[in-house]
Write a protein that holds these residues in place. Structure first.
Motif, PDB file in Angstrom:
ATOM      1  N   GLN A  64     -31.153  10.322 -26.062  1.00 53.22           N
ATOM      2  CA  GLN A  64     -30.823  10.601 -24.875  1.00 53.22           C
ATOM      3  C   GLN A  64     -30.628   8.633 -23.807  1.00 53.22           C
ATOM      4  O   GLN A  64     -30.180   8.651 -23.530  1.00 53.22           O
ATOM      5  N   TRP A  65     -32.038   8.471 -23.886  1.00 56.24           N
ATOM      6  CA  TRP A  65     -31.738   7.490 -23.075  1.00 56.24           C
ATOM      7  C   TRP A  65     -32.629   5.849 -23.406  1.00 56.24           C
ATOM      8  O   TRP A  65     -32.642   4.973 -22.737  1.00 56.24           O
ATOM      9  N   ARG A  66     -31.740   6.123 -24.740  1.00 65.02           N
ATOM     10  CA  ARG A  66     -31.812   5.060 -25.851  1.00 65.02           C
ATOM     11  C   ARG A  66     -30.792   3.868 -25.304  1.00 65.02           C
ATOM     12  O   ARG A  66     -29.732   4.196 -24.332  1.00 65.02           O
ATOM     13  N   LYS A  67     -30.877   2.046 -25.416  1.00 66.35           N
ATOM     14  CA  LYS A  67     -29.698   1.517 -24.811  1.00 66.35           C
ATOM     15  C   LYS A  67     -28.534   2.164 -25.091  1.00 66.35           C
ATOM     16  O   LYS A  67     -27.904   2.028 -26.510  1.00 66.35           O
ATOM     17  N   GLY A  68     -27.150   2.397 -24.475  1.00 68.53           N
ATOM     18  CA  GLY A  68     -26.293   2.866 -23.898  1.00 68.53           C
ATOM     19  C   GLY A  68     -26.021   4.130 -24.719  1.00 68.53           C
ATOM     20  O   GLY A  68     -24.557   4.841 -24.627  1.00 68.53           O
ATOM     21  N   GLY A  69     -27.386   4.865 -24.433  1.00 71.04           N
ATOM     22  CA  GLY A  69     -27.169   6.448 -24.694  1.00 71.04           C
ATOM     23  C   GLY A  69     -26.242   7.057 -23.528  1.00 71.04           C
ATOM     24  O   GLY A  69     -26.372   6.742 -22.428  1.00 71.04           O
ATOM     25  N   PRO A  70     -26.456   8.265 -23.700  1.00 76.81           N
ATOM     26  CA  PRO A  70     -25.418   9.329 -22.669  1.00 76.81           C
ATOM     27  C   PRO A  70     -26.775   8.701 -21.185  1.00 76.81           C
ATOM     28  O   PRO A  70     -26.034  10.290 -20.140  1.00 76.81           O
ATOM     29  N   GLY A  71     -27.721   9.314 -21.648  1.00 73.60           N
ATOM     30  CA  GLY A  71     -28.311   9.836 -20.308  1.00 73.60           C
ATOM     31  C   GLY A  71     -28.745  11.404 -20.556  1.00 73.60           C
ATOM     32  O   GLY A  71     -28.649  12.227 -21.282  1.00 73.60           O
ATOM     33  N   ALA A  72     -28.842  11.769 -18.594  1.00 71.34           N
ATOM     34  CA  ALA A  72     -28.797  13.374 -18.626  1.00 71.34           C
ATOM     35  C   ALA A  72     -27.558  13.710 -18.650  1.00 71.34           C
ATOM     36  O   ALA A  72     -27.644  15.157 -18.319  1.00 71.34           O
ATOM     37  N   ARG A  73     -26.139  13.261 -18.691  1.00 66.73           N
ATOM     38  CA  ARG A  73     -24.989  13.422 -17.782  1.00 66.73           C
ATOM     39  C   ARG A  73     -24.549  14.236 -19.070  1.00 66.73           C
ATOM     40  O   ARG A  73     -24.522  15.923 -18.155  1.00 66.73           O
ATOM     41  N   ARG A  74     -25.125  15.386 -20.666  1.00 64.25           N
ATOM     42  CA  ARG A  74     -24.288  16.002 -21.100  1.00 64.25           C
ATOM     43  C   ARG A  74     -25.553  17.503 -21.541  1.00 64.25           C
ATOM     44  O   ARG A  74     -25.173  18.445 -21.557  1.00 64.25           O
ATOM     45  N   THR A  75     -26.389  16.747 -20.618  1.00 63.22           N
ATOM     46  CA  THR A  75     -27.610  17.817 -20.469  1.00 63.22           C
ATOM     47  C   THR A  75     -28.149  18.450 -19.242  1.00 63.22           C
ATOM     48  O   THR A  75     -29.168  19.212 -19.071  1.00 63.22           O
ATOM     49  N   ASN A  76     -27.367  17.742 -18.571  1.00 63.83           N
ATOM     50  CA  ASN A  76     -27.693  18.257 -16.679  1.00 63.83           C
ATOM     51  C   ASN A  76     -27.635  19.628 -16.571  1.00 63.83           C
ATOM     52  O   ASN A  76     -26.674  20.158 -17.180  1.00 63.83           O
ATOM     53  N   PRO A  77     -28.620  20.060 -15.847  1.00 60.36           N
ATOM     54  CA  PRO A  77     -28.265  21.278 -14.993  1.00 60.36           C
ATOM     55  C   PRO A  77     -27.760  21.496 -14.548  1.00 60.36           C
ATOM     56  O   PRO A  77     -26.774  23.094 -14.665  1.00 60.36           O
ATOM     57  N   VAL A  78     -26.239  20.954 -14.056  1.00 59.67           N
ATOM     58  CA  VAL A  78     -25.185  21.332 -13.695  1.00 59.67           C
ATOM     59  C   VAL A  78     -24.284  20.292 -14.176  1.00 59.67           C
ATOM     60  O   VAL A  78     -24.228  19.286 -14.193  1.00 59.67           O
ATOM     61  N   GLY A  79     -23.135  20.844 -14.652  1.00 63.47           N
ATOM     62  CA  GLY A  79     -22.132  20.622 -15.118  1.00 63.47           C
ATOM     63  C   GLY A  79     -22.308  19.385 -16.801  1.00 63.47           C
ATOM     64  O   GLY A  79     -21.096  19.607 -17.857  1.00 63.47           O
ATOM     65  N   GLY A  80     -23.472  20.106 -17.438  1.00 68.18           N
ATOM     66  CA  GLY A  80     -24.120  18.840 -18.722  1.00 68.18           C
ATOM     67  C   GLY A  80     -23.521  20.060 -19.715  1.00 68.18           C
ATOM     68  O   GLY A  80     -23.673  21.449 -19.869  1.00 68.18           O
ATOM     69  N   PRO A  81     -22.342  19.342 -20.331  1.00 65.29           N
ATOM     70  CA  PRO A  81     -21.741  20.335 -21.458  1.00 65.29           C
ATOM     71  C   PRO A  81     -22.093  20.608 -22.662  1.00 65.29           C
ATOM     72  O   PRO A  81     -21.675  21.810 -22.941  1.00 65.29           O
ATOM     73  N   GLU A  82     -23.521  20.489 -22.820  1.00 68.70           N
ATOM     74  CA  GLU A  82     -24.377  20.901 -23.632  1.00 68.70           C
ATOM     75  C   GLU A  82     -25.018  21.395 -23.116  1.00 68.70           C
ATOM     76  O   GLU A  82     -26.100  22.134 -24.068  1.00 68.70           O
ATOM     77  N   ASN A  83     -25.840  22.131 -21.825  1.00 64.40           N
ATOM     78  CA  ASN A  83     -26.457  23.088 -21.491  1.00 64.40           C
ATOM     79  C   ASN A  83     -25.804  24.211 -20.979  1.00 64.40           C
ATOM     80  O   ASN A  83     -24.456  24.349 -19.735  1.00 64.40           O
ATOM     81  N   VAL A  84     -26.423  24.798 -20.968  1.00 63.37           N
ATOM     82  CA  VAL A  84     -25.261  26.674 -21.673  1.00 63.37           C
ATOM     83  C   VAL A  84     -25.882  27.013 -19.961  1.00 63.37           C
ATOM     84  O   VAL A  84     -24.939  28.044 -20.061  1.00 63.37           O
ATOM     85  N   ILE A  85     -26.527  26.923 -19.343  1.00 64.65           N
ATOM     86  CA  ILE A  85     -27.023  27.631 -17.785  1.00 64.65           C
ATOM     87  C   ILE A  85     -26.365  26.825 -17.118  1.00 64.65           C
ATOM     88  O   ILE A  85     -26.331  26.981 -15.862  1.00 64.65           O
ATOM     89  N   ALA A  86     -25.211  25.275 -17.123  1.00 68.11           N
ATOM     90  CA  ALA A  86     -25.003  24.598 -16.446  1.00 68.11           C
ATOM     91  C   ALA A  86     -23.946  25.491 -15.247  1.00 68.11           C
ATOM     92  O   ALA A  86     -23.227  25.765 -16.725  1.00 68.11           O
ATOM     93  N   PRO A  87     -23.696  25.451 -14.223  1.00 68.13           N
ATOM     94  CA  PRO A  87     -23.042  25.748 -13.079  1.00 68.13           C
ATOM     95  C   PRO A  87     -21.679  24.456 -13.531  1.00 68.13           C
ATOM     96  O   PRO A  87     -22.111  23.721 -13.903  1.00 68.13           O
ATOM     97  N   PRO A  88     -20.333  25.216 -14.000  1.00 66.64           N
ATOM     98  CA  PRO A  88     -19.575  24.444 -14.193  1.00 66.64           C
ATOM     99  C   PRO A  88     -18.577  23.898 -13.155  1.00 66.64           C
ATOM    100  O   PRO A  88     -17.175  23.284 -12.675  1.00 66.64           O
ATOM    101  N   LEU A  89     -19.598  22.322 -12.651  1.00 57.52           N
ATOM    102  CA  LEU A  89     -18.959  21.127 -12.109  1.00 57.52           C
ATOM    103  C   LEU A  89     -18.153  19.990 -12.092  1.00 57.52           C
ATOM    104  O   LEU A  89     -18.813  18.673 -13.132  1.00 57.52           O
TER     105      LEU A  89
END
Length: 284
Positions: free
Chosen positions: A136-161
């Protein structure tokens, strides 16, 4: 604890930062002075979507904000694996379908067996958690955007924000939360409200050109926040001084105030997982 930026520094400079800065006069990252904020009197111009998984909220925003609304997608939130995005969407369907189904008399044996087989297949291919973090945190990686517990599309508990930034300094979102986020009967759990606003604080900082971490956070729950109804979330930078950033936020339903919050952020960073010591404290 929330951070006001969640991606790789190069991705932010070349993608989100470039798009968000256009026409707004913000995003300079100046350490001094007060950010142009909510109620500043600046005439609103063209809002942009500043984060999210590309869900129907963008269509709702367009219907409310008018034809001038032009969504700005942050490219690194979009995955390159369509099968992964589809799997995440099916998991969210399961989450919503299974939550509260216990007293319905539904036959769940076959569903449980199918899910067991799917989990076995996924676990056999999944890297370890430290490896996931390093990727996730490699150079050029997505960081936590896709796994964030709010709005992250790869996080199934994330509220859809989905968050929209406005030229008057506000960031806003409209979302309806279902039974998985219930606390009091028929109402949103207070911790979920706190989670959503803390996340929105981070976007308000980013929209105003700041970066930091939550140091102090206070909330007032003015009235129960209902499930299944559209909730309007708003956040804005109130002021800044040196390393300190003060932000405010609220949740309203049908024009009535449900939650209001204020927080202090400190301009700071944490080490990036999987990176060498030279990466400590670097700008994200």
């Amino acid at each position: 604890m929330s951070e006001s930026t969640t991606g790789d520094p190069e991705a932010t400079k070349s993608g989100a930062g470039k798009g968000l800065g256009s026409g707004s006069g913000q995003g300079s990252g100046d350490d001094s002075g007060q950010a142009e904020g909510h109620g500043s009197g600046q005439a609103p111009r063209r809002p942009h979507a500043v984060a999210g998984a590309g869900d129907p909220q963008l269509a709702d925003a367009k219907s409310r904000l008018g034809e001038s609304f032009e969504p700005f997608e942050i490219s690194v939130t979009q995955g390159t694996d369509t099968a992964l995005d589809d799997a995440g969407e099916q998991m969210r369907r399961l989450r919503d379908a299974l939550t509260g189904i216990g007293e319905s008399g539904a036959e769940l044996g076959e569903i449980a067996e199918l899910l067991r087989r799917a989990a076995d297949l996924a676990e056999a291919q999944a890297p370890s958690d430290p490896e996931k973090l390093a990727t996730q945190w490699r150079k050029g990686g997505p960081g936590a955007r896709r796994t964030n517990p709010v709005g992250g599309p790869e996080n199934v508990i994330a509220p859809p924000l989905t968050v929209v930034g406005h030229d008057d300094g506000r960031v806003t979102s409209r979302v309806a939360l279902g039974i998985p986020y219930q606390g009091p009967p028929g109402c949103v759990h207070g911790g979920i409200s706190a989670l959503l606003l803390d996340h929105l604080f981070g976007h308000a900082n980013f929209w105003a050109g700041y970066s930091g971490m939550t140091a102090h956070y206070e909330l007032d729950y003015r009235k129960p926040t209902p499930l299944l109804k559209p909730l309007d979330l708003t956040a804005w930078v109130e002021s800044s001084e040196g390393r300190k950033i003060w932000v405010r936020a609220s949740i309203e339903c049908e024009g009535e105030l449900c939650v209001e919050a204020r927080a202090l952020f400190i301009k700071a960073h944490v080490p990036l997982p999987g990176r060498d010591e030279t990466a400590l404290g670097e700008e994200r």
